[in-house]
Design an enzyme around this catalytic site. Structure first.
Site, PDB file in Angstrom:
ATOM      1  CG  ASP A 164      55.005  48.197  35.260  1.00  0.00           C
ATOM      2  OD1 ASP A 164      54.181  47.663  36.029  1.00  0.00           O
ATOM      3  OD2 ASP A 164      56.225  48.274  35.506  1.00  0.00           O
TER       4      ASP A 164
ATOM      5  CG  HIS B 214      58.551  55.377  32.816  1.00  0.00           C
ATOM      6  ND1 HIS B 214      59.651  54.890  32.159  1.00  0.00           N
ATOM      7  CD2 HIS B 214      57.908  54.280  33.305  1.00  0.00           C
ATOM      8  CE1 HIS B 214      59.685  53.573  32.220  1.00  0.00           C
ATOM      9  NE2 HIS B 214      58.634  53.174  32.917  1.00  0.00           N
TER      10      HIS B 214
ATOM     11  CG  HIS C 183      55.343  47.345  30.041  1.00  0.00           C
ATOM     12  ND1 HIS C 183      56.104  46.197  30.137  1.00  0.00           N
ATOM     13  CD2 HIS C 183      55.996  48.310  30.737  1.00  0.00           C
ATOM     14  CE1 HIS C 183      57.180  46.455  30.872  1.00  0.00           C
ATOM     15  NE2 HIS C 183      57.134  47.723  31.252  1.00  0.00           N
TER      16      HIS C 183
END
Length: 294
Positions: free
Chosen positions: A117, A172, A262
């Site tokens: 991510d 986000h 991430h």
């Protein structure tokens, strides 16, 4: 301690076993098509573990299953990442069951979905890509629009390596706090950018923090995107330490897990170090890695 030859032989045996297992099960339900909170991994979506070129027992100068080239599904399902199509893409009409977030895969087979991510990030994404290529792993990258627009070449590189490109909003935000109009703008802008950059229309969406809202579920469905959650979360974004990330993944992973990591949003050096440590453990434990078809 196992010798290099023994490790090589073991991995090649795992590949053969995986092919046999998946070949037997290939006649089951369509891959990535279960609407009950799980999805089944199909043989076409799995990148089998491979040895680096030149390793003993490795085929030729370049492994056939290497993540450096898109697998057959990606090659047949999407145009080249370097040229966007000139027509408006046809978006899939989802069933009600397909609009629900998916938290795990079919646990009947030893498969894992690795998801990355908050990228792309020029500091960490290239290292992650090289690591995935080393182990022949195909992953799903949930990209943020405002990062993708700054690094289009990196977005294309992810796609050209055969990984699945997915929508993770433009900025986000916490979608639960946004108006319906702003939610739609977040998702539409990102999908349009990724389509123009890679030639591939995103088919999966992940809400930041896993915080879906009724409007985000509706917009995602309108755009033909399913919603992917996760079942293993080492909270690597909080930088808990490399050992903590490794321990959480290896403790919680099981057949059918969707693992969250991430590569963007800050210093992800701990995540990169953890991937280097736990990926070979999972490979040597017999796990195969899956991603949706592009």
């Amino acid at each position: 301690m196992l010798s290099d030859r023994q490790i090589t032989s073991r991995r090649l045996l795992l590949v053969a076993a995986g092919m046999s297992l998946l070949g037997t099960a290939a006649g089951c339900r369509a891959p990535w098509n279960d609407g009950e909170g799980r999805v089944e991994a199909g043989v076409d979506e799995i990148a089998l573990p491979v040895m680096p070129a030149g390793a003993e027992g490795a085929p030729g100068a370049a492994p056939a299953a290497s993540a450096s080239a898109a697998p057959p599904v990606a090659a047949s399902a999407a145009p080249s990442a370097t040229a966007a199509p000139s027509v408006v893409p046809v978006r899939k009409v989802l069933t009600e069951a397909e609009t629900k977030p998916v938290y795990e895969l079919d646990a009947a087979r030893k498969v894992v979905a690795l998801t990355i991510d908050d990228g792309p990030d020029p500091r960490h994404t290239p290292t992650v890509l090289a690591l995935l290529q080393q182990y022949g792993i195909r992953a799903t990258f949930f990209l943020i629009g405002e990062s993708a627009v700054e690094h289009p070449a990196l977005v294309r590189e992810i796609a050209d390596h055969g990984h699945h490109i997915a929508n993770h909003t433009w900025t986000h935000p916490d979608l639960r706090s946004l108006s319906a109009t702003k939610v739609r703008d977040e998702l539409v802008r990102t999908s349009d950018l990724l389509q123009k950059t890679t030639g591939r229309q995103p088919t999966w969406f992940r809400a930041p923090g896993g915080d879906w809202s009724p409007e985000s579920l509706k917009v995602a469905a309108d755009l033909g995107m399913r919603n992917m959650a996760w079942s293993v979360d080492p909270r690597d974004w909080s930088r808990p330490g490399t050992s903590a990330i490794i321990d959480t993944v290896l403790k919680d992973v099981r057949p059918g897990s969707i693992v969250l990591n991430h590569d963007g949003g800050g210093d992800r050096s701990q995540t990169v170090a953890a991937l280097k440590a736990y990926l070979p453990v999972l490979v040597d434990s017999g796990y195969l890695f899956t991603a949706p078809p592009n």
